[in-house]
Design a protein around this motif. Structure first.
Motif, PDB file in Angstrom:
ATOM      1  N   LEU A  13     -40.260  18.867  48.501  1.00 17.84           N
ATOM      2  CA  LEU A  13     -39.894  17.493  48.802  1.00 17.84           C
ATOM      3  C   LEU A  13     -38.508  17.176  48.260  1.00 17.84           C
ATOM      4  CD1 LEU A  13     -40.644  14.739  49.971  1.00 17.84           C
ATOM      5  CD2 LEU A  13     -41.703  14.173  47.767  1.00 17.84           C
ATOM      6  N   LEU A  14     -38.203  17.663  47.057  1.00 14.91           N
ATOM      7  CA  LEU A  14     -36.891  17.416  46.464  1.00 14.91           C
ATOM      8  C   LEU A  14     -35.785  18.073  47.287  1.00 14.91           C
ATOM      9  CD1 LEU A  14     -35.024  16.392  44.266  1.00 14.91           C
ATOM     10  CD2 LEU A  14     -35.633  18.394  42.882  1.00 14.91           C
ATOM     11  N   VAL A  15     -36.015  19.307  47.724  1.00 18.10           N
ATOM     12  CA  VAL A  15     -35.018  19.998  48.559  1.00 18.10           C
ATOM     13  C   VAL A  15     -34.786  19.225  49.854  1.00 18.10           C
ATOM     14  CG1 VAL A  15     -34.578  22.078  49.910  1.00 18.10           C
ATOM     15  CG2 VAL A  15     -35.468  22.279  47.583  1.00 18.10           C
ATOM     16  N   ALA A  21     -30.295  13.300  51.852  1.00 18.72           N
ATOM     17  CA  ALA A  21     -29.240  12.512  51.205  1.00 18.72           C
ATOM     18  C   ALA A  21     -27.870  12.879  51.768  1.00 18.72           C
ATOM     19  CB  ALA A  21     -29.274  12.736  49.694  1.00 18.72           C
ATOM     20  N   VAL A  22     -27.647  14.187  51.950  1.00 16.01           N
ATOM     21  CA  VAL A  22     -26.383  14.635  52.543  1.00 16.01           C
ATOM     22  C   VAL A  22     -26.260  14.114  53.974  1.00 16.01           C
ATOM     23  CG1 VAL A  22     -25.012  16.636  53.219  1.00 16.01           C
ATOM     24  CG2 VAL A  22     -26.314  16.692  51.088  1.00 16.01           C
ATOM     25  N   TYR A 124     -37.525   6.155  43.888  1.00 13.98           N
ATOM     26  CA  TYR A 124     -38.721   6.952  44.170  1.00 13.98           C
ATOM     27  C   TYR A 124     -38.775   8.202  43.293  1.00 13.98           C
ATOM     28  CZ  TYR A 124     -41.962   9.778  47.032  1.00 13.98           C
ATOM     29  OH  TYR A 124     -43.003  10.561  47.486  1.00 13.98           O
ATOM     30  N   LEU A 125     -37.668   8.958  43.241  1.00 13.60           N
ATOM     31  CA  LEU A 125     -37.667  10.190  42.458  1.00 13.60           C
ATOM     32  C   LEU A 125     -37.617   9.914  40.956  1.00 13.60           C
ATOM     33  CD1 LEU A 125     -35.351  12.572  44.528  1.00 13.60           C
ATOM     34  CD2 LEU A 125     -37.847  12.566  44.372  1.00 13.60           C
ATOM     35  N   TRP A 140     -30.230  16.243  41.588  1.00 17.03           N
ATOM     36  CA  TRP A 140     -30.055  16.836  42.917  1.00 17.03           C
ATOM     37  C   TRP A 140     -29.687  15.779  43.953  1.00 17.03           C
ATOM     38  CZ3 TRP A 140     -29.109  21.490  44.566  1.00 17.03           C
ATOM     39  CH2 TRP A 140     -29.490  22.586  43.794  1.00 17.03           C
ATOM     40  N   LEU A 141     -30.318  14.611  43.855  1.00 17.72           N
ATOM     41  CA  LEU A 141     -29.997  13.542  44.794  1.00 17.72           C
ATOM     42  C   LEU A 141     -28.542  13.093  44.623  1.00 17.72           C
ATOM     43  CD1 LEU A 141     -31.923  12.370  46.897  1.00 17.72           C
ATOM     44  CD2 LEU A 141     -32.224  10.382  45.414  1.00 17.72           C
ATOM     45  N   SER A 142     -28.099  12.975  43.372  1.00 16.95           N
ATOM     46  CA  SER A 142     -26.706  12.599  43.098  1.00 16.95           C
ATOM     47  C   SER A 142     -25.744  13.626  43.681  1.00 16.95           C
ATOM     48  CB  SER A 142     -26.477  12.471  41.588  1.00 16.95           C
ATOM     49  OG  SER A 142     -27.328  11.506  41.019  1.00 16.95           O
ATOM     50  N   THR A 143     -26.102  14.913  43.542  1.00 14.15           N
ATOM     51  CA  THR A 143     -25.267  15.976  44.105  1.00 14.15           C
ATOM     52  C   THR A 143     -25.166  15.832  45.617  1.00 14.15           C
ATOM     53  OG1 THR A 143     -25.905  17.472  42.308  1.00 14.15           O
ATOM     54  CG2 THR A 143     -24.985  18.468  44.300  1.00 14.15           C
TER      55      THR A 143
END
Length: 393
Positions: A13-15, A21-22, A124-125, A140-143
């Motif tokens: 889910l994170l990936v 996000a990108v 959410y994360l 990871w979301l910030s990236t």
């Protein structure tokens, strides 16, 4: 109570959410390298061409203040899933419009619904799993948000330049719909799931959030962070253009700084030890140092300038997850979506001011502009570090 999903499911889910996000934030940047083709395909005169960019960015920033609070009332999963479905529908519609006014209207609507993802995904994360999972999720979301600025322009130049803007939406739509399905299939849990309250009541905490002296140490730096980031690259493009002997393409100059955009992943490893507030102020200080070195690179050549730009971009990359993490942990759970929405609104408001600041400083020269921006970042780094609150753990 925070949910603790199965590690394999949580990772997948994170990936997917990072990829999304990108894909979402890239919508800001895809048109930039294909402005001439957009003008031709949609019959846009120069003044409407610029309006199409402004319409997206203004509606994007405004949408943060709508969807973040709505997620406090209706739950993160529902707002994320419906927002991504709506973004998919609007993006499909982009492939059938062919005249200026509908194109601008659809870009404005696209910007508004795209705003349903960033603040709600952060909230959410930041609520799922244990502390380490939350830190890595935000990192990871910030990236993803940061590298979208580069990858979005590359995608626009390569894919949208070859296929046209409408057809270039198709792979992105697939990402949006897959992400929506995975979010709906994920276990329920976390704060903000189904917390019902009167609709207008979700905005009542806004003054309490703005009055919090520690959250002000997030919002003020956030306003300057992307403002200086965008202004720097406008100034960098100007300097490269003025350097007649430079064969370096502006996109190549951005690609050189790409490693700095992965700084949030390094932050995730230390944020639990150092605390979010200290990480944020340290990142701001590094960014200020990088800009100062950029300003001093006038007589040192292009290599010095590009090395300094990596330091500056790394500082931005360190600051962003620190500011997000501190916002998420400082704000009460019932207003976390609103608090993160205010953060993202201020962040991208600063980004929209960046080109104006760069043009305003054009008469000063790039060296003076970069020195002024470095001084501003140094000031907010000191301001951020003076808070007496507890760092996020």
């Amino acid at each position: 109570m925070n949910s603790n999903p199965h590690p394999c499911h949580a990772t997948l889910l994170l990936v997917q959410m990072t990829l999304c996000a990108v894909a979402v934030v890239s919508q800001l940047y895809i048109p930039i390298p294909i402005m001439a083709r957009l003008a031709e395909d949609y019959g846009l005169p120069p003044e409407l061409l610029e309006l199409s960019l402004i319409a997206f960015s203004l509606c994007y920033a405004t949408g943060f203040l709508v969807f973040g609070p709505l997620s406090d009332r209706f739950g993160r999963r529902l707002v994320l899933a419906l927002g991504l479905v709506a973004l998919s529908i609007v993006s499909i519609a982009m492939s059938v419009v062919s005249s200026p006014e509908p194109f601008i209207a659809m870009r404005a609507l696209q910007g508004f619904v795209a705003a349903s993802f960033p603040p709600v995904a952060i909230a959410y994360l930041s609520e799922r799993g244990h502390a380490r999972q939350r830190a890595w999720g935000v990192a990871w979301l910030s990236t993803g948000f940061l590298i979208a600025g580069l990858l979005g322009q590359l995608y626009g130049g390569v894919v949208a330049g070859a296929w046209g803007f409408g057809k270039a939406m198709i792979p992105l739509i697939a990402i949006y719909l897959i992400t929506a399905a995975m979010i709906l299939a994920a276990p329920k849990g976390g704060q903000g799931e189904g917390a019902l309250m009167p609709l207008l009541a979700i905005y009542r905490p806004v003054f309490r959030l703005l009055a919090d002296p520690l959250l002000r140490r997030v919002y003020v730096p956030a306003l300057l962070l992307l403002m200086t980031f965008v202004a720097f690259y406008v100034g960098l493009d100007s300097r490269l253009h003025e350097s007649q002997g430079s064969a370096l393409d502006p996109l190549a100059a951005r690609a050189i700084a790409l490693p700095g955009l992965f700084a949030p992943l390094a932050v995730a490893a230390v944020i639990q030890r150092w605390g979010a507030q200290r990480v944020a102020s340290s990142g701001l200080a590094v960014a200020a140092l990088g800009l100062f070195l950029v300003a001093m690179s006038g007589d040192q050549g292009l290599l010095w300038l590009l090395a300094a730009s990596v330091i500056f971009v790394a500082g931005v990359g360190i600051s962003v997850p620190g500011l997000i993490a501190f916002t998420s942990t400082r704000a009460p759970a019932s207003a976390r979506g609103l608090a993160v929405a205010l953060y993202t609104f201020v962040l991208f408001l600063g980004a929209s001011l960046g080109p104006w600041i760069a043009r305003l400083g054009g008469a000063w020269g790039n060296t003076t502009l970069f020195l002024v921006l470095a001084a501003c970042l140094a000031a907010v780094a000191a301001y951020s570090a003076t808070g007496k609150g507890h760092a996020a753990r």
